[in-house]
Design an enzyme around this catalytic site. Structure first.
Site, PDB file in Angstrom:
ATOM      1  N   GLY A   1       4.121   6.973   1.020  1.00 42.34           N
ATOM      2  CA  GLY A   1       4.821   8.252   0.930  1.00 42.34           C
ATOM      3  C   GLY A   1       4.127   9.412   1.617  1.00 42.34           C
ATOM      4  O   GLY A   1       4.753  10.406   1.971  1.00 42.34           O
ATOM      5  N   GLU A   2       2.820   9.311   1.799  1.00 43.13           N
ATOM      6  CA  GLU A   2       2.089  10.418   2.407  1.00 43.13           C
ATOM      7  C   GLU A   2       1.526  10.065   3.775  1.00 43.13           C
ATOM      8  O   GLU A   2       1.084  10.926   4.524  1.00 43.13           O
ATOM      9  CB  GLU A   2       0.940  10.839   1.473  1.00 43.13           C
TER      10      GLU A   2
ATOM     11  N   LYS B   1       0.858  -1.196   0.000  1.00 39.26           N
ATOM     12  CA  LYS B   1       0.000   0.000   0.000  1.00 39.26           C
ATOM     13  C   LYS B   1       0.890   1.242   0.000  1.00 39.26           C
ATOM     14  O   LYS B   1       2.076   1.171   0.319  1.00 39.26           O
ATOM     15  CB  LYS B   1      -0.874   0.037   1.238  1.00 39.26           C
TER      16      LYS B   1
END
Lengths: 167, 735
Positions: free
Chosen positions: B695-696, B692
């Site tokens: 990065g954020e 999944k």
């Protein structure tokens, strides 16, 4: 155009330059060494950090013509004979970088920092016991080098792993 | 270093591009050199807007030393109208610059001065005289609420508004009611590498080296702007110095460089200065977020209403969705969410890292904290109590939700022992507080393609137009290829960032690794089958085989690859189609963050002492780079909570904070020791890799955990972000 002679990474350069040219633009554009980066051109981000006569400076804030006779080291000059400087290896091992744009400046800053601490030069966080290679000292001294990806903790760790190194 | 060939995905392998990055050899767009030299372009910004250019005198600039050309709306080569075609979307539409005598916003380019050197261009640019006849503009959505409109769409969500359940009844019948509004400040992504483009023309072909997150849509943007065939645009972007959303699309310097290169007949570089970025790069709009929450006496949520008002740059359709996390975090009898926008005469508003969640969890998770306090329920317990069994708004099943595991693990690792009376915990002259918040971020998959080619010497080359913006793409793709083909990672060469390579959706929205990784996985699996067939044909029947140094090892035999695939080698193409995955399921990444802060009892200065996150992002592709990304996100969250704000002068629509002395991002000493824990997982419905987006995720929840800790430290609820010392100063407890 003004004449300028200086040594960059062990090579003597004899050039004619625009007196408006910064040391950063001299190295990047006149000499073609693209390691040092221009992140702000204002001395606020540290991506352009170079070691000049043993001290780290923001090369974007320094006019090249003021560096007659100086000895300059950029990220390209940290490794010797193709072998990585221990800090460079530590940055890889500790993942002390992401996009890598600030890394040349971080590395030059870190290399000079190790020397500053060895010489006992104090910082604002230095206590009465004197200068030591603590996380807080490293954080304070590396705070002129911004990293937007947020590799700070890994940078501190990388510097700690090589802080005893004599190179 | 030789990796085991059996299990490579997930291993904390060093970044494969690490050596290039630590030696200065990694070539970023601005480093690109061209034989015959590069002319330098310098932007002349509009000193006022909106309005009309009534005088533009470039004679002195043109006469200055070294000047090659000055581009203005009078001399610029032909472009398609800005924003056309309308149905193309914001990244691919025409980004025409210097279009006519209109200026849309403060700082928009009115001229580009091209000279032989940067010093000459910068000086000549100072000689350009421009006069703007200004008109009344809209700069602040809050001053023009009457112009608020429902946007056609909001970023990342299917619905602009949702109205599930009877909000008014549930709210009126709630025992505990909270009605609060927040202001979140405008922000700039502030990647360390400013936007820069080097453009040159080879006949009809435009060759561009640029800092970009998505290569394919930038190709379309050039084609749509310049009216040329996409086949005549080549973009090369092997390294991008950070993006955080700001490099999803092309910006003014990109188009200016292409136009100037055409006009001058030589390569032109346009590097936005740091100050340019604040007008010529995108930003996150400031938002007014209003929340109404109701709970019963036990702390069960009954009513949730979250509405948001922000600015949209005129003619640039982007609306951020801060109520996105509100739709999926907790169960409630009624959940209503609304997004409204005011069209404004300001620089582009666009995605910035974790659009929606970064500022949406900031408000929702602090409001939840406040409601939990009203209900007399511990914030950890409150969240457990309101855990949904299905997606609260869509009603879909969750693809994989382990938020409670994150919360319980986090509480244990942090040593959460319940809240203390706000303003009561001291360490010397420091008020100490703790807080927590949940992280949630939609997980998506985008179409992607990949190609692999195996050479007879055993080396594999994988190609995608995917980018590595610091995320570690080169490394995780290397791992995926090596594991799938049972070969050493050292014999895999991943090549990215070239528009001639198979198309992906690039880097953005945390979909990059899963999307490009799944495409590469498919390509490698196909190559493996093809190789198996060759083995069978040569009389070796094997269920499994490994490769090393140009040999295939199967059934205890060593076969020369050259004998199997010949000198021409073996190739395969792969792809991933999102329609085949997570159909009808609510797919998110999750986490929890716990923070401890100290607030100076005399000055109000806030320092973060501890920040701990526990995350569930399915299968982790590289434990080292994943941890780095999560940490980076958490640090971004510190900025959002305490530091970052782009202040606009609302009289003129101009940002005042245009450098790092004014726009503060976290520096090394702002960041304490961070603890990152990642749950082992495999999200089988999400994509073929089971991974999944990551990065954020780290930003989400970090800011509100800190703000909630500031509340416990001081007893003060600050309902604007960032929280500054001056917001606390006259409200600090007397201690």
């Amino acid at each position: 155009m003004y004449p300028l002679m200086l040594t960059v990474n062990g090579t003597v350069h004899d050039v004619e330059i625009d007196p408006r040219r910064s040391l950063l633009d001299l190295v990047r554009e006149t000499l073609g060494l693209k390691g040092p980066k221009k992140g702000c051109d204002h001395g606020q981000c540290g991506a352009c950090t170079m070691i000049v006569n043993g001290r780290r400076i923001n090369s974007c804030l320094s006019l090249a013509v003021t560096h007659e006779g100086d000895t300059v080291i950029t990220v390209e000059g940290l490794s010797e004979a193709g072998e990585l400087h221990p800090l460079q290896q530590a940055f890889i091992d500790k993942d002390a970088l992401q996009c890598g744009f600030c890394t040349p400046g971080q590395l030059c800053s870190a290399a000079a920092l190790v020397d500053e601490i060895r010489e006992g030069l104090p910082s604002v966080v230095t206590g009465e016991v004197g200068v030591a290679m603590t996380n807080e000292e490293i954080r304070e001294r590396m705070s002129g080098n911004l990293c937007r990806c947020g590799a700070y903790n890994n940078i501190v760790e990388a510097i700690r792993t090589v802080s005893g190194d004599k190179r | 270093m030789e990796q085991s060939t059996s299990k490579i995905i997930g291993e904390p392998m060093n970044r494969v591009d690490g050596p290039a990055k630590v030696t200065g050899r990694a070539e970023y767009a601005g480093d690109h050199q061209v034989e015959g030299g590069i002319a330098e372009g310098f932007i002349v910004e509009a000193p006022a807007a909106p309005g009309k250019i009534v005088a533009l005198d470039v004679a002195d600039a043109e006469a200055a030393d070294g000047v090659v050309s000055v581009l203005t709306y009078k001399t610029v080569p032909q472009q398609k109208p800005y924003g056309s075609p309308e149905d193309e979307g914001r990244f691919t539409q025409s980004h025409a610059v210097l279009e006519n005598d209109r200026v849309r916003h403060f700082g928009e380019p009115v001229a580009l001065v091209v000279a032989e050197t940067l010093e000459q261009a910068r000086y000549a640019a100072s000689l350009v005289r421009v006069e703007i006849e200004t008109e009344e503009g809209v700069f602040n959505a809050l001053d023009h609420k009457d112009q608020a409109e429902k946007p056609d769409s909001v970023d990342g969500l299917d619905e602009v508004d949702t109205q599930d359940g009877d909000f008014e009844t549930q709210f009126s019948q709630s025992t505990h009611k909270l009605e609060v509004s927040y202001l979140t400040g405008a922000q700039h992504a502030s990647a360390m590498e400013p936007h820069v483009t080097v453009a040159q023309w080879d006949g009809e072909t435009l060759i561009v080296h640029m800092a970009i997150q998505i290569v394919a849509s930038a190709v379309s943007a050039y084609a749509n702007t310049l009216g040329i065939d996409e086949a005549n645009v080549r973009i090369i972007s092997p390294f991008t110095g950070g993006g955080f959303g700001s490099k999803l699309g092309v910006h003014n310097e990109a188009i200016l460089a292409a136009l100037a290169a055409k006009q001058c007949g030589k390569a032109v570089r346009v590097a936005q200065t740091r100050r340019n970025l604040f007008a010529n790069g995108p930003h996150r709009s400031r938002h007014l977020q209003e929340l109404k929450l109701g709970a019963d006496a036990s702390g069960k949520l009954r009513a949730v209403r979250h509405s948001s008002l922000a600015s949209m740059a005129r003619n640039y359709p982007f609306a951020e969705a801060p109520a996105s996390p509100t739709r999926a975090s907790y169960a409630a009898d009624a959940i209503h969410t609304f997004h409204r926008m005011v069209k404004a005469d300001i620089p582009k508003v666009d995605s910035m890292r974790a659009p929606g969640e970064a500022i949406g969890t900031l408000t929702y998770e602090t409001a939840i904290d406040e409601l939990a306090e009203m209900c007399g329920v511990d914030p950890v317990e409150f969240r457990i109590l309101n855990e949904p069994t299905q997606d609260p708004t869509s009603g879909h099943a969750f693809a994989d939700r382990r938020l409670l595991d994150c919360i319980r693990t986090g509480a244990a690792k942090f040593g959460w022992s319940g809240r203390v009376k706000p303003g009561s915990r001291m360490a010397g002259r420091k008020l100490v507080g703790r807080g927590m918040a949940v992280a949630i971020r939609p997980n998506t998959l985008s179409p992607a393609q990949a190609e692999v080619k195996l050479a007879a010497d055993g080396r594999l080359v994988a190609r995608l137009d995917m980018t590595d913006i610091g995320t570690g793409t080169y490394t995780i793709l290397t791992q995926i290829a090596a594991e799938t083909l049972s070969m050493p990672a050292s014999q895999v060469l991943v090549q990215l960032g070239d528009s001639r390579f198979p198309e992906t959706a690039g880097s953005g929205g945390s979909f990059g690794a899963s999307s490009s990784g799944s495409a590469l996985l498919d390509a490698c699996a196909k190559l493996k089958s093809a190789l198996s067939e060759r083995l069978t044909e040569s009389g070796v029947s094997a269920n499994a085989f490994a490769m090393k140094d140009g040999r295939v090892l199967a059934n205890g035999k060593r076969i020369e690859l050259a004998d199997l695939i010949g000198a021409e080698g073996l190739s395969a193409d792969g792809a991933v189609d999102p329609d085949n995955h997570a159909k009808g399921q609510a797919d998110y990444s999750y986490g929890v963050q716990f923070a401890e802060v100290e607030v100076d009892a005399d000055t109000g200065e806030i320092r973060v002492r501890r920040l701990l996150g526990v995350f569930d992002a399915g299968r982790i592709l590289n434990r080292k780079t994943a941890r780095s990304q999560l940490m980076g996100g958490m640090i971004f969250g510190i900025g959002g909570a305490l530091l970052e704000e782009s202040l606009m002068d609302d009289r003129f629509g101009s940002f005042m904070t245009r450098d790092f002395a004014e726009y503060h991002i976290a520096v090394n000493r702002d960041v304490p020791d961070l603890e990152v824990h990642i749950l082992d997982g495999y999200s089988e419905h999400s994509n073929p890799l089971g991974s999944k987006g990551i990065g954020e995720l780290g930003i989400c929840g970090a800011g509100p955990a800190i703000a909630n800790a500031v509340h416990e430290a001081t007893g003060v609820r600050v309902r604007k972000f960032p929280v500054h010392m001056e917001d606390l100063l006259d409200r600090l407890p007397a201690v």
